[in-house]
Design a protein around this motif. Sequence first.
Motif, short mmCIF file in Angstrom:
data_model
loop_
_atom_site.label_atom_id
_atom_site.label_comp_id
_atom_site.label_asym_id
_atom_site.label_seq_id
_atom_site.Cartn_x
_atom_site.Cartn_y
_atom_site.Cartn_z
N ASP A 15 34.44 47.92 43.74
CA ASP A 15 35.60 47.15 43.28
C ASP A 15 35.85 47.35 41.78
OD1 ASP A 15 37.73 45.43 43.65
OD2 ASP A 15 36.53 43.61 43.34
N GLY A 16 37.11 47.22 41.40
CA GLY A 16 37.45 47.23 39.97
C GLY A 16 38.14 48.50 39.48
N ARG A 19 41.45 47.48 37.66
CA ARG A 19 41.25 46.87 36.34
C ARG A 19 40.73 47.89 35.33
NH1 ARG A 19 37.79 42.13 38.70
NH2 ARG A 19 38.08 43.42 40.56
N ARG A 66 48.83 46.25 50.10
CA ARG A 66 49.12 46.61 48.69
C ARG A 66 50.46 47.35 48.60
NH1 ARG A 66 43.50 47.95 45.52
NH2 ARG A 66 42.42 46.06 46.20
#
Length: 247
Positions: A15-16, A19, A66
């Motif tokens: 994850d991430g 970001r 998404r």
Amino acid sequence: MDPARVPTHVAIIMDGNGRWALSRGLPRLAGHRAGVENLRRIITACVEFGVKHFTIYAFSTENWGRPREEVDGLMFILNEVLDRELEELNRQGVQLRHIGRLEGLLPSIQKKVRQAIERTRANDRLILNVAFNYGGRDEIVHAIRQMLADGLQPDAVDADLVSRYLFTAGQPDPDLIIRTAGELRVSNFLLWQGAYAEYYAADVYWPDFDKEQFRLALEHFGRRERRFGLVSAQLKPKAVPDAASGN
Ligand code: IPE
Ligand code: IPE
Ligand code: MG
């Protein structure tokens, strides 16, 4: 690292990526690309550390929601990775498997995934399960449907049988589930198989989760006591002789 303390099966919620990209002023897809680059390094580290099963969460059943551009981009990346990385995986002795609903993907990608699985079938250094279009609830629903279709009677159903109807049939449950980017949630990953997994949250975005971070997670795992519902005194003593005994 003590080989006896290395988890047999490691799973990662990668994850991430988004970001990571946004923090650099880049589009989210640049984060997914950086994530794939990192994956290559961590697969190599798995082989080196002696992990035998490695499961990666790459695309969930919820990720379809998404923005279109991101979903298309992720499909494109999967397609490209299968073309580009297959021979290297094969060379490293990695056996590729897929968990999730393959039939939900484009026919051309399905075909590529099946070919990659076939091509690496004889490898046994590391089993790499790619969870793509995977959801833990969906997996359980799929298993129940299969059991009903097979005409199983209620008494025939127990926990072992359920395990054998999951996408991970025949593989040990994950010992360690790592999630990067600091989030403390399961997000529909390995709901059944993770019953007694140790969880580890890393505070870095997936593209920054390097071999050193991975080593820290494995070392942390090695220091934990897994009790499986029992009490400490019932557990087997550690294989390592302790200094106080003088042995
Ligand atoms: C994980 O990174 C990869 C996928 C879910 C495909 P994210 O895309 O979820 O990144 P964040 O959580 O938005 O930063
Ligand atoms: C989980 O991450 C799915 C993958 C890493 C593929 P998400 O980013 O989709 O999870 P949530 O939305 O933060 O729970
Ligand atoms: Mg995320």
